[in-house]
Design an enzyme around this catalytic site. Structure first.
Site, PDB file in Angstrom:
ATOM      1  N   GLU A 166      13.669   7.835  -4.466  1.00  0.00           N
ATOM      2  CA  GLU A 166      13.526   6.523  -3.842  1.00  0.00           C
ATOM      3  C   GLU A 166      14.508   5.494  -4.398  1.00  0.00           C
ATOM      4  O   GLU A 166      14.733   4.442  -3.782  1.00  0.00           O
ATOM      5  CB  GLU A 166      12.084   6.036  -3.960  1.00  0.00           C
ATOM      6  N   ASP A 171       3.413   5.338  -7.215  1.00  0.00           N
ATOM      7  CA  ASP A 171       3.124   5.634  -5.810  1.00  0.00           C
ATOM      8  C   ASP A 171       3.263   7.122  -5.520  1.00  0.00           C
ATOM      9  O   ASP A 171       2.459   7.715  -4.802  1.00  0.00           O
ATOM     10  CB  ASP A 171       4.064   4.845  -4.898  1.00  0.00           C
ATOM     11  N   TYR A 190      11.405  -8.143  -6.942  1.00  0.00           N
ATOM     12  CA  TYR A 190      10.931  -6.998  -7.739  1.00  0.00           C
ATOM     13  C   TYR A 190      11.979  -6.642  -8.795  1.00  0.00           C
ATOM     14  O   TYR A 190      11.666  -6.488  -9.983  1.00  0.00           O
ATOM     15  CB  TYR A 190      10.690  -5.817  -6.796  1.00  0.00           C
ATOM     16  N   LEU A 219       0.849  -1.207   0.000  1.00  0.00           N
ATOM     17  CA  LEU A 219       0.000   0.000   0.000  1.00  0.00           C
ATOM     18  C   LEU A 219       0.879   1.249   0.000  1.00  0.00           C
ATOM     19  O   LEU A 219       0.433   2.334   0.329  1.00  0.00           O
ATOM     20  CB  LEU A 219      -0.948  -0.004   1.209  1.00  0.00           C
TER      21      LEU A 219
HETATM   22  P1  NG1 Z   1       4.485  -1.424  -3.542  1.00  0.00           P
HETATM   23  O1  NG1 Z   1       3.533  -2.517  -3.711  1.00  0.00           O
HETATM   24  O2  NG1 Z   1       3.929  -0.308  -2.745  1.00  0.00           O
HETATM   25  O3  NG1 Z   1       5.827  -1.899  -3.045  1.00  0.00           O
HETATM   26  C1  NG1 Z   1       5.698  -1.319  -5.933  1.00  0.00           C
HETATM   27  C2  NG1 Z   1       6.316  -0.130  -6.671  1.00  0.00           C
HETATM   28  C3  NG1 Z   1       5.324   0.510  -7.648  1.00  0.00           C
HETATM   29  C4  NG1 Z   1       4.762  -0.535  -8.595  1.00  0.00           C
HETATM   30  C5  NG1 Z   1       4.189  -1.710  -7.765  1.00  0.00           C
HETATM   31  C6  NG1 Z   1       3.725  -2.849  -8.632  1.00  0.00           C
HETATM   32  C7  NG1 Z   1       7.977   1.286  -5.614  1.00  0.00           C
HETATM   33  C8  NG1 Z   1       8.227   2.393  -4.665  1.00  0.00           C
HETATM   34  N1  NG1 Z   1       6.710   0.895  -5.718  1.00  0.00           N
HETATM   35  O4  NG1 Z   1       4.739  -0.833  -5.057  1.00  0.00           O
HETATM   36  O5  NG1 Z   1       5.985   1.538  -8.376  1.00  0.00           O
HETATM   37  O6  NG1 Z   1       5.748  -0.972  -9.515  1.00  0.00           O
HETATM   38  O7  NG1 Z   1       5.155  -2.250  -6.864  1.00  0.00           O
HETATM   39  O8  NG1 Z   1       2.717  -2.440  -9.499  1.00  0.00           O
HETATM   40  O9  NG1 Z   1       8.900   0.792  -6.248  1.00  0.00           O
END
Ligand code: NG1
Length: 454
Positions: free
Chosen positions: A191, A202, A256, A156
């Protein structure tokens, strides 16, 4: 406390009174740490992504909604370049550093790095703009715990929110007043300091959200660096419910970055046919059947290097790292289409179509992007089978965290009972289920002067 209510009402609506209590407690904690005087209160909201997962760093489409759950930063400007931060949550011990263009990081994973990233990016930004220091730091108190904070590590966006709120405050005290889009881009680059090669979703939703609306964002800037976006009203008669699995995967960042690498590998391989492309988005209008032959099911980083393809700037890869390039690219390609269809459905009030797209997006995230986990599967199945549910899917980066479901207003209590019961029975865990009351974007809430008695 009464002076707090009017500005809080514009942000939190009928929750303003309980929020005023939270703000008052934060002010008194600030006073006991830093003493009487002026305090600026900034806030930045978390978000739930309705659809469009892992598309942002591919310059694709996303459709997030800001939550009314947020992180506050109470801040007092300093005359030197020191940043001192304490945190209402005791597990996060105080941090201090000096703002500058090369701030040494705290250990990986440390909460201080989100603030350091924002401060370093600000120093570089001001230097680029030829605004020579003196830079000003601040004394700050971060307020982000339950029940009003953004649940941590749950997909989130709790971490981005910290960067955003610190960047907002530091920009403010240094007299830099960019527009929301400039600040959002700035925060997304800030970030990178923590080691994720994330996208821009985000930060954009945190800064540009509008109450009652999702933000349809095209993550590819035009040649002038502008972004196309539209605030799309959420459907009447439905709640967006979030169910938190409570599962937190230890290595989300590593997974990721591997997904980012697979997409970059896909782009590099597709250049054999489309030499000018830079992102998967550039082949969005090409039929999938024409793309597939260029995308191997699986390839290692070492094999790519032998073909002259280096995946620069992605942390944590070794020559043996395997990348499922075809399936990852297929998810991104199909997901972009689903986001466009979802926006069309929202505009036309076609909730059933929107729900079907959410379900399809979940299947693609599970099978092609492989970002689900057993607990999320139980939650999504329980949600999808409940009465009055248009659709449900995992949301956020994945590997744990939350699902989002579109639930008819009158079906909300039965949904909560059913999902909690099934999840408890199958996993032994209790999910946290709450409604997303969409809130506005980040900003300065109020300036307060604390007297000695406060
Ligand atoms: P979350 O789920 O809040 O870690 C991350 C990435 C988004 C996006 C989503 C997947 C960061 C700060 N946030 O979000 O940019 O790629 O995953 O849709 O890298």
């Amino acid at each position: 406390m009464s002076e707090l209510i009017p500005p809080l009402r514009t942000i939190y609506g009928e929750e303003a009174t309980s929020q005023a209590q939270r703000y008052a407690e934060a002010l008194s904690a600030f006073a006991s740490t830093y003493g009487a005087g002026e305090v600026l209160i900034f806030r930045a909201p978390g978000r739930v992504n309705l659809i469009g997962e892992h598309t942002d760093y591919n310059h694709g489409y996303v459709l997030p909604v800001a939550l009314d759950r947020d992180t506050l930063l109470l801040a007092r400007p300093r005359s030197d370049a020191t940043v001192r931060l304490s945190n209402m949550e005791a597990e996060f011990s105080p941090r201090a550093f000096t703002i500058g263009p090369d701030i040494p990081p705290d250990p990986p994973g440390d909460w201080g790095n989100y603030a350091r990233g924002a401060a370093q990016a600000l120093a570089r930004q001001l230097r680029r703009a030829d605004r020579r220091p003196p830079l000003r730091g601040l004394d700050g108190l971060v307020v982000g715990g339950p029940p009003h904070g953004v649940p941590r590590g749950a997909g989130l966006s709790s971490s981005s929110v910290l960067t955003v709120v610190v960047a907002l405050a530091l920009a403010h005290v240094n007299g830099w007043q960019p527009d929301g889009v400039t600040l959002a881009r700035f925060c997304s680059e800030a970030e990178w300091y923590v080691g994720t090669r994330g996208g821009i979703m985000d930060q954009f939703i945190a800064l540009l959200a509008r109450r009652g609306h999702a933000l349809f964002l095209d993550c590819r800037p035009d040649t002038a660096g502008r972004y196309r976006m539209e605030h799309v009203p959420l459907p009447q008669g439905y709640h967006l419910l979030i169910a938190d699995s409570g599962v937190r995967h230890g290595n989300v960042r590593g997974h990721y970055n591997r997904r980012v690498a697979a997409c970059r590998a896909g782009v590099a391989l597709l250049r054999a046919r489309f030499p000018a492309i830079t992102h998967l988005r550039d082949v969005q209008e090409v039929p999938w059947a024409e793309l597939e032959p260029f995308l191997p099911e699986e390839v290692t980083v070492g094999e790519l290097a032998e073909r002259g393809i280096e995946l620069e700037d992605v942390p944590g890869l070794t020559p043996d790292t395997r990348l499922r390039v075809r399936a990852r690219c297929r998810h991104v390609w199909t997901e972009n289409r689903r986001v466009q269809a979802a926006v069309a459905a929202l505009r036309a009030g076609q909730v059933a179509t929107l729900g079907r797209l959410l379900n399809e997006a979940h299947a693609s995230a599970r099978d092609d992007y492989e970002i689900s986990c057993p607990e999320l599967e139980v939650l999504v199945q329980a949600a999808q089978e409940a009465d009055g549910v248009a659709g449900a899917r995992l949301t956020g980066a994945g590997w744990g965290g939350c699902i989002v479901a579109l639930v008819r207003d009158d079906a909300v209590p039965a949904f909560e009972a059913h999902v909690a019961r099934r999840y408890q029975a199958e996993t032994g865990r209790t999910p946290a289920i709450f409604a997303c009351r969409s809130g506005p974007g980040a900003g300065l809430v109020i300036a307060v002067t604390l007297s000695e008695e406060d």
